[in-house]
Design a protein around this motif. Sequence first.
Motif, short mmCIF file in Angstrom:
data_model
loop_
_atom_site.label_atom_id
_atom_site.label_comp_id
_atom_site.label_asym_id
_atom_site.label_seq_id
_atom_site.Cartn_x
_atom_site.Cartn_y
_atom_site.Cartn_z
N UNK A 66 80.36 124.38 -60.61
CA UNK A 66 80.38 124.96 -61.94
C UNK A 66 79.95 123.86 -62.92
N UNK A 67 79.10 124.25 -63.86
CA UNK A 67 78.49 123.24 -64.75
C UNK A 67 79.36 122.97 -65.96
N UNK A 68 79.55 121.67 -66.24
CA UNK A 68 80.29 121.26 -67.42
C UNK A 68 79.30 120.73 -68.45
N UNK A 69 79.59 120.95 -69.73
CA UNK A 69 78.70 120.44 -70.78
C UNK A 69 79.50 120.25 -72.07
N UNK A 115 77.89 131.87 -60.76
CA UNK A 115 78.36 132.19 -59.40
C UNK A 115 79.00 133.58 -59.36
N UNK A 116 79.75 133.90 -60.39
CA UNK A 116 80.41 135.21 -60.45
C UNK A 116 79.40 136.32 -60.75
N UNK A 117 78.41 135.98 -61.58
CA UNK A 117 77.40 136.98 -61.95
C UNK A 117 76.60 137.44 -60.74
N UNK A 118 76.51 136.57 -59.74
CA UNK A 118 75.71 136.90 -58.55
C UNK A 118 76.49 137.66 -57.48
#
Length: 566
Positions: A391-394, A520-523
């Motif tokens: 999961x991407x952090x920004x 990840x959830x969208x897929x």
Amino acid sequence: MSDIQDEKSEKRGLNFVEEIVERDLSEGKNDGRIQTRFPPEPNGYLHIGHAKAICMDFGIAEKYGGVCNLRFDDTNPQKEDQEYVDSILEDIKWLGFKWGHVYYASDYFQKLWDFAVRLIKEGKAYVDEQTSEQIAEQKGTPTEPGRPSPYRDRPIEESLDLFNKMNKGEVPEGSMVLRAKIDMANPNMHFRDPVIYRIINRRHHRTGDKWKAYPMYDFAHGQSDYFEGVTHSICTLEFVPHRPLYDYFIDELKKGKDLNDHRPRQYEFNRLNLTYTVMSKRKLHALVDEQLVKGWDDPRMPTLCGLRRRGYSPESIRNFINMIGYTKYDALNDYAMLEAAAREDLNKRATRVSAVLHPLKLTITNYPEGQTEQMQAINNPEDPDFGTHEITFSRELWIEREDFMEDAPKKYFRLTPGKEVRLKNAYIIKCTGCRKGDDGQVEEVYAEYDPESRSGLPGADRKVKGTLHWLSRGHAVKAEVRLYDRLFSVENPSADERDFRELLNPDSLEVLTDCYVEPFAANQTAGSYLQFQRIGYFTPDKCTAPEHPVYNRTVNLKDTWAKKKD
Ligand code: ATP
Ligand code: MG
């Protein structure tokens, strides 16, 4: 069964039907064979009540090395359709059961007809030309004998001739019926010359226009069991008073044929009634036909396809059925038990993902603009085999609006100025303030992160009280989330005097269109089980798409309904 026997079977973990089956086996009935059937009428979709019968019928066969067949009880062409046949097959498979054969009661129309003709010839059935009102009026009461029909003793030839006419469409629907001639004074009302055939001028979904006279349930069910070699015909309690008639017709049918008494035996258990919903097919049909719900598989429906679309696993339904058990008296089971069974199963089954349902912007002011990091998210803490995903952090994130409070009480362990929380799988952050719009609504929250506190780094185990989930604003996918609640707002809609339509819960569906989820959830596709961390269990709807994901809430992490009621 005696109380002592009840106690014994309880000790061995048997339900009372299993106890009966073991007794029948030990007595060598039906040469020690076990054969059951599940007999749905293809006039609607299966619901959770049917699941209880399915678990019993298939469960007994599985447990005792027998077979369970499927029999479509298609004796009333008015309401039956292939659509229902197909859905029933699909739902039983989904629940995880395997049938031996698929039979149709309509396959026995000729045999049943021949049997009816035999009964007429033996003076045990006659054609009655009275109206159904007249017949009902002569039935008497349980304490008062009935009166004989004026047609009761009509000549056999006349009955044979009229029975043929009934079937050929030569006489109008409702003008006459075939009745068994048994005993108008019998204390069991079902013996007072029951109607066994009536005319229905409708095309049958399997036999077309071949038949116009159709057998009644009591004349079709037991005989079909007998033709197939069913040994244990297990049904619900409302059939207890029908059992003597069931046995009567089988005795007549096999007269002189079988000295070993091979025969099906009927046993009854309590049907499933659940709070806050209805199980009557008539009412479920009305909900669908009047568009009070969006189809049979509307996730608020108690149908198996509805529960499936809602995100219930077959195992959670089977576990629930196990939990409530089988008895000989009717009861009303708490919907919360079904939800508890779902939570227990989904805890083991669901992949943990991050979703924000009511987004609020959070900026980490000391995190470099344009920088991103990949964090490892554990898919299921209950089972390492599920693995991890990234999961991407920004710098700019979404958090739940309710996870920030400007003036928070002491015990608020979420984000509030001056306090620290951990962002799940990422850093510890300290809230530094917020920005509000003209209307006073908080529009953005500010925080600073501690670069030494990244999850997984040595020395990062500094403890802070709260952990929040989050999404990267630049990576999150906009999503629609459908929050479902109880379909009815009263506990027992079936016992209520008001029309059931008035009892529907007006808040049974809330659609949120401004939510975000991680890619990840969208897929994920329909049929997968997800936990939105800190929120509840969700499943992608059948209409989901990676660029426009849609989710249905199965159940909250905790039971919030109990609280709401107080
Ligand atoms: P109807 O006869 O009103 O159309 P039904 O619910 O009895 O509706 P069927 O298709 O005849 O529907 O049911 C198939 C089987 O499922 C029957 O053996 C019936 O006893 C069982 N069944 C139906 N409803 C329940 C329930 N609520 N709990 C347990 N078993 C049920
Ligand atoms: Mg029925």
